[in-house]
Design an enzyme around this catalytic site. Structure first.
Site, PDB file in Angstrom:
ATOM      1  N   GLU A 193     -26.613  11.085 -43.533  1.00 52.03           N
ATOM      2  CA  GLU A 193     -25.650  10.036 -43.878  1.00 52.03           C
ATOM      3  C   GLU A 193     -25.011  10.336 -45.240  1.00 52.03           C
ATOM      4  O   GLU A 193     -23.820  10.121 -45.436  1.00 52.03           O
ATOM      5  CB  GLU A 193     -26.366   8.677 -43.899  1.00 52.03           C
ATOM      6  N   GLN A 227     -19.459   6.132 -25.953  1.00 56.21           N
ATOM      7  CA  GLN A 227     -20.710   6.252 -25.207  1.00 56.21           C
ATOM      8  C   GLN A 227     -21.839   6.822 -26.051  1.00 56.21           C
ATOM      9  O   GLN A 227     -23.001   6.537 -25.809  1.00 56.21           O
ATOM     10  CB  GLN A 227     -20.468   7.143 -23.981  1.00 56.21           C
ATOM     11  N   ARG A 285     -19.380  -0.788 -22.754  1.00 58.44           N
ATOM     12  CA  ARG A 285     -20.388  -1.843 -22.649  1.00 58.44           C
ATOM     13  C   ARG A 285     -21.296  -1.899 -23.878  1.00 58.44           C
ATOM     14  O   ARG A 285     -22.002  -2.877 -24.106  1.00 58.44           O
ATOM     15  CB  ARG A 285     -21.230  -1.532 -21.402  1.00 58.44           C
ATOM     16  N   GLN A 287     -26.551  -0.672 -46.136  1.00 57.70           N
ATOM     17  CA  GLN A 287     -26.056  -0.609 -44.763  1.00 57.70           C
ATOM     18  C   GLN A 287     -26.853  -1.525 -43.834  1.00 57.70           C
ATOM     19  O   GLN A 287     -28.082  -1.575 -43.891  1.00 57.70           O
ATOM     20  CB  GLN A 287     -26.082   0.846 -44.278  1.00 57.70           C
ATOM     21  N   CYS A 335     -19.043   5.162 -40.212  1.00 58.94           N
ATOM     22  CA  CYS A 335     -18.645   3.776 -40.479  1.00 58.94           C
ATOM     23  C   CYS A 335     -18.555   3.458 -41.976  1.00 58.94           C
ATOM     24  O   CYS A 335     -17.626   2.798 -42.428  1.00 58.94           O
ATOM     25  CB  CYS A 335     -19.598   2.820 -39.775  1.00 58.94           C
ATOM     26  N   ARG A 379     -16.770  15.564 -34.933  1.00 56.13           N
ATOM     27  CA  ARG A 379     -16.019  15.215 -36.145  1.00 56.13           C
ATOM     28  C   ARG A 379     -15.641  16.383 -37.041  1.00 56.13           C
ATOM     29  O   ARG A 379     -14.519  16.469 -37.520  1.00 56.13           O
ATOM     30  CB  ARG A 379     -16.845  14.233 -37.000  1.00 56.13           C
ATOM     31  N   SER A 395     -24.133   4.553 -15.867  1.00 53.92           N
ATOM     32  CA  SER A 395     -25.291   3.914 -15.217  1.00 53.92           C
ATOM     33  C   SER A 395     -24.939   3.024 -14.028  1.00 53.92           C
ATOM     34  O   SER A 395     -25.819   2.546 -13.334  1.00 53.92           O
ATOM     35  CB  SER A 395     -26.038   3.060 -16.253  1.00 53.92           C
ATOM     36  N   VAL A 413     -20.234  -0.753 -30.000  1.00 52.13           N
ATOM     37  CA  VAL A 413     -18.895  -0.360 -30.447  1.00 52.13           C
ATOM     38  C   VAL A 413     -17.888  -0.627 -29.327  1.00 52.13           C
ATOM     39  O   VAL A 413     -16.808  -1.169 -29.551  1.00 52.13           O
ATOM     40  CB  VAL A 413     -18.875   1.143 -30.844  1.00 52.13           C
ATOM     41  N   ARG A 464     -30.693   1.438 -46.076  1.00 53.73           N
ATOM     42  CA  ARG A 464     -30.627   0.413 -45.022  1.00 53.73           C
ATOM     43  C   ARG A 464     -31.180  -0.890 -45.609  1.00 53.73           C
ATOM     44  O   ARG A 464     -32.260  -0.899 -46.194  1.00 53.73           O
ATOM     45  CB  ARG A 464     -31.474   0.845 -43.830  1.00 53.73           C
ATOM     46  N   HIS A 521     -21.383  -2.995 -43.776  1.00 54.00           N
ATOM     47  CA  HIS A 521     -21.901  -2.029 -44.736  1.00 54.00           C
ATOM     48  C   HIS A 521     -21.208  -2.263 -46.081  1.00 54.00           C
ATOM     49  O   HIS A 521     -19.981  -2.426 -46.138  1.00 54.00           O
ATOM     50  CB  HIS A 521     -21.615  -0.594 -44.282  1.00 54.00           C
ATOM     51  N   PRO A 555     -44.526 -28.614 -49.845  1.00 55.53           N
ATOM     52  CA  PRO A 555     -43.847 -28.250 -51.093  1.00 55.53           C
ATOM     53  C   PRO A 555     -44.816 -27.925 -52.228  1.00 55.53           C
ATOM     54  O   PRO A 555     -44.429 -27.309 -53.226  1.00 55.53           O
ATOM     55  CB  PRO A 555     -43.009 -29.494 -51.430  1.00 55.53           C
TER      56      PRO A 555
HETATM   57  P1  NAP Z   1     -24.896   1.447 -27.749  1.00 60.40           P
HETATM   58  O1  NAP Z   1     -24.747  -0.014 -28.080  1.00 60.40           O
HETATM   59  O2  NAP Z   1     -26.268   1.982 -27.562  1.00 60.40           O
HETATM   60  O3  NAP Z   1     -24.003   1.745 -26.386  1.00 60.40           O
HETATM   61  C1  NAP Z   1     -23.870   3.033 -25.808  1.00 60.40           C
HETATM   62  C2  NAP Z   1     -24.036   2.966 -24.281  1.00 60.40           C
HETATM   63  O4  NAP Z   1     -25.372   2.647 -23.920  1.00 60.40           O
HETATM   64  C3  NAP Z   1     -23.252   1.893 -23.555  1.00 60.40           C
HETATM   65  O5  NAP Z   1     -21.919   2.236 -23.419  1.00 60.40           O
HETATM   66  C4  NAP Z   1     -23.962   1.827 -22.202  1.00 60.40           C
HETATM   67  O6  NAP Z   1     -23.462   2.841 -21.332  1.00 60.40           O
HETATM   68  C5  NAP Z   1     -25.390   2.181 -22.563  1.00 60.40           C
HETATM   69  N1  NAP Z   1     -26.320   1.030 -22.451  1.00 60.40           N
HETATM   70  C6  NAP Z   1     -27.575   1.093 -21.972  1.00 60.40           C
HETATM   71  N2  NAP Z   1     -28.172  -0.104 -22.016  1.00 60.40           N
HETATM   72  C7  NAP Z   1     -27.288  -0.963 -22.548  1.00 60.40           C
HETATM   73  C8  NAP Z   1     -27.335  -2.370 -22.830  1.00 60.40           C
HETATM   74  N3  NAP Z   1     -28.430  -3.118 -22.606  1.00 60.40           N
HETATM   75  N4  NAP Z   1     -26.235  -2.946 -23.366  1.00 60.40           N
HETATM   76  C9  NAP Z   1     -25.128  -2.226 -23.606  1.00 60.40           C
HETATM   77  N5  NAP Z   1     -25.035  -0.899 -23.347  1.00 60.40           N
HETATM   78  C10 NAP Z   1     -26.111  -0.262 -22.820  1.00 60.40           C
HETATM   79  O7  NAP Z   1     -24.240   2.366 -28.875  1.00 60.40           O
HETATM   80  P2  NAP Z   1     -23.186   1.970 -30.040  1.00 60.40           P
HETATM   81  O8  NAP Z   1     -23.883   1.413 -31.240  1.00 60.40           O
HETATM   82  O9  NAP Z   1     -22.057   1.197 -29.430  1.00 60.40           O
HETATM   83  O10 NAP Z   1     -22.668   3.440 -30.480  1.00 60.40           O
HETATM   84  C11 NAP Z   1     -21.831   4.245 -29.645  1.00 60.40           C
HETATM   85  C12 NAP Z   1     -21.342   5.452 -30.441  1.00 60.40           C
HETATM   86  O11 NAP Z   1     -20.568   5.005 -31.552  1.00 60.40           O
HETATM   87  C13 NAP Z   1     -22.473   6.309 -31.029  1.00 60.40           C
HETATM   88  O12 NAP Z   1     -22.099   7.657 -30.985  1.00 60.40           O
HETATM   89  C14 NAP Z   1     -22.546   5.835 -32.458  1.00 60.40           C
HETATM   90  O13 NAP Z   1     -23.071   6.826 -33.324  1.00 60.40           O
HETATM   91  C15 NAP Z   1     -21.076   5.577 -32.752  1.00 60.40           C
HETATM   92  N6  NAP Z   1     -20.845   4.641 -33.850  1.00 60.40           N
HETATM   93  C16 NAP Z   1     -21.610   3.513 -33.947  1.00 60.40           C
HETATM   94  C17 NAP Z   1     -21.377   2.631 -35.009  1.00 60.40           C
HETATM   95  C18 NAP Z   1     -22.211   1.387 -35.208  1.00 60.40           C
HETATM   96  O14 NAP Z   1     -22.019   0.745 -36.245  1.00 60.40           O
HETATM   97  N7  NAP Z   1     -23.096   1.009 -34.295  1.00 60.40           N
HETATM   98  C19 NAP Z   1     -20.327   2.904 -35.916  1.00 60.40           C
HETATM   99  C20 NAP Z   1     -19.550   4.045 -35.744  1.00 60.40           C
HETATM  100  C21 NAP Z   1     -19.811   4.903 -34.702  1.00 60.40           C
HETATM  101  P3  NAP Z   1     -23.189   2.616 -19.756  1.00 60.40           P
HETATM  102  O15 NAP Z   1     -22.346   1.388 -19.631  1.00 60.40           O
HETATM  103  O16 NAP Z   1     -22.511   3.853 -19.345  1.00 60.40           O
HETATM  104  O17 NAP Z   1     -24.560   2.440 -19.172  1.00 60.40           O
END
Ligand code: NAP
Length: 374
Positions: A242, A73, A10, A162, A135, A102, A38, A13, A272, A279, A193
């Site tokens: 990073e 997750q 959800r 990034q 990433c 990793r 959840s 990613v 950032r 990125h 203007p």
């Molecule tokens: P995220 O969007 O915060 O999602 C993680 C979890 O948060 C969801 O699966 C969900 O779990 C929960 N959640 C709580 N409230 C939510 C809401 N309103 N909408 C959606 N989900 C919600 O995290 P993410 O950016 O996908 O990253 C996940 C992992 O991938 C991390 O370890 C991160 O470091 C890694 N990663 C991220 C990126 C990137 O670019 N963002 C790139 C490479 C790796 P439930 O459904 O179980 O509640």
């Protein structure tokens, strides 16, 4: 069909992962079992087949039913559940987007267009943990992996640019909200203007400096109209986590540093910027020899089906080498390729990639395919 656990589907990613799995027909090959931290018992997404209810992502018995588990997750979940699941005797394949495992010896960082041989060797040895890379590292290697494969790189430095999405959904929202606040501050002046640009500039900087804790909750400081030259934890030695990953993970993906081939020295400054998604990196590469530029371009272009060499012109760079051009696509453009003035064996380059696709979701679903095809 292979019962495959999906945790974290959800999130940002995870959502991109489901989209890609659907687009590539992966759900035709598996019986997905959806988990949630959840919403246990809730409705699984439409890709579910006979298992239409969400399983509890902390229920080890439910997880143990799956030979393959893919999780996006996050690191806290992995830290909590993974060791308990292994301790409970589960010997399935763990595919994970989080950084937690990793660098463990019993884990491989997956980026199969670059390191399929490393993955195949690990599978043959019985390795069970396959972890998506950082990433920025993954996008960079998808672009210039050919130079490493040909062992042409003596050392490399990177400056990264990034996007907000690297931090997650809340960070993207915060960036846009900040831009909105800045625009609102000078809307009347912009509509006229004849208004003075220095007055617009003064009001914008005042508004940025006056941003509240709530307005900067996720980045800590204003990012809209600014940049932040530090990403992730402070390692206490002048580098960020990073930046450390840029070297450690690149070498691990390439199978260098721990055995036969020595590590390639790589150092970075990670920044950032106020982009939404994608990125980018500016690279200085010290080549081991003076390879002609045309040969380098040809090697990069031939390395994989997603990389695109962008001509080193103003027009092509401005149109093809930007987050606007690349977001939401599988393309990995590489441009600004030129020999630097400091010597014929110094190469400049600029790469960009969607860090939610090649930088996160895509290597996970491709690892699933590799396992299913065995
Ligand atoms: P995220 O969007 O915060 O999602 C993680 C979890 O948060 C969801 O699966 C969900 O779990 C929960 N959640 C709580 N409230 C939510 C809401 N309103 N909408 C959606 N989900 C919600 O995290 P993410 O950016 O996908 O990253 C996940 C992992 O991938 C991390 O370890 C991160 O470091 C890694 N990663 C991220 C990126 C990137 O670019 N963002 C790139 C490479 C790796 P439930 O459904 O179980 O509640």
């Amino acid at each position: 069909m292979e019962l495959t656990g999906l945790v974290g589907w959800r999130g940002m990613v995870g959502s991109v992962l489901l989209e890609r799995m659907a687009a590539e027909g992966d759900f035709d090959l598996i019986e997905p079992l959806f988990f949630s931290t959840s919403d246990k018992g809730g409705r699984a997404p439409a890709h579910a087949k006979s298992e239409a209810r969400l399983q509890d992502a902390y229920d080890l018995e439910a997880l143990k039913r799956c030979r393959i588990i893919i999780t996006a997750q996050g690191g806290d979940y992995t830290k909590d559940v993974y060791p308990r699941l292994r301790a409970a005797g589960w010997d399935g394949y763990w595919i994970d987007a989080a950084k937690t495992l990793r660098m463990q010896e019993d884990a491989v960082i997956i980026l199969d267009p670059v390191n399929r041989a490393v993955i195949d060797a690990a599978l043959a040895r019985g390795v069970r943990n396959y972890i998506g890379g950082n990433c920025t590292v993954s996008c960079m290697l998808m672009g210039i992996g050919a130079l490493f494969k040909a062992d042409l790189v003596e050392w490399m430095t990177c400056t990264t640019y990034q996007a907000a999405s690297g931090g997650g959904a809340q960070h993207m929202r915060e960036l846009l909200t900040q831009y909105g606040a800045l625009h609102a501050e000078v809307r009347d002046l912009l509509a006229d203007p004849k208004s003075a640009i220095l007055e617009i500039d003064r009001r914008v900087i005042e508004r940025q400096r006056a941003m509240t804790d709530a307005e900067t909750e996720h980045f800590g400081v204003p990012l809209g109209g600014s940049l932040i030259p530090w990403i992730d934890a402070d390692r206490g030695d002048g580098t960020s986590l990073e930046e450390w990953k840029g070297s450690a993970e690149t070498n691990k993906i390439l199978g260098r540093g721990a055995g036969a081939a020595p590590a390639v020295p790589i150092d970075s400054i990670c920044v950032r910027v106020g982009a939404m998604r994608c990125h980018s990196q500016s690279l200085t590469i010290k080549l081991k020899s003076d390879v002609p530029l045309a040969d380098i371009e040809a090697m990069i272009a031939a390395d994989n089906e997603w990389v695109q060499v962008v001509p080193n012109t103003r027009a092509a760079s401005s149109h093809a080498l930007t987050p606007v051009a690349v977001s939401g696509t599988m393309k990995i453009p590489v441009g600004r390729l030129r020999k630097l003035a400091i010597g014929a064996d110094y190469l400049g380059a600029f790469t960009i990639g969607d860090q939610l696709l090649w930088g996160a979701a895509e290597p996970l679903r491709r690892m699933l395919r590799i396992l299913l095809e065995r």
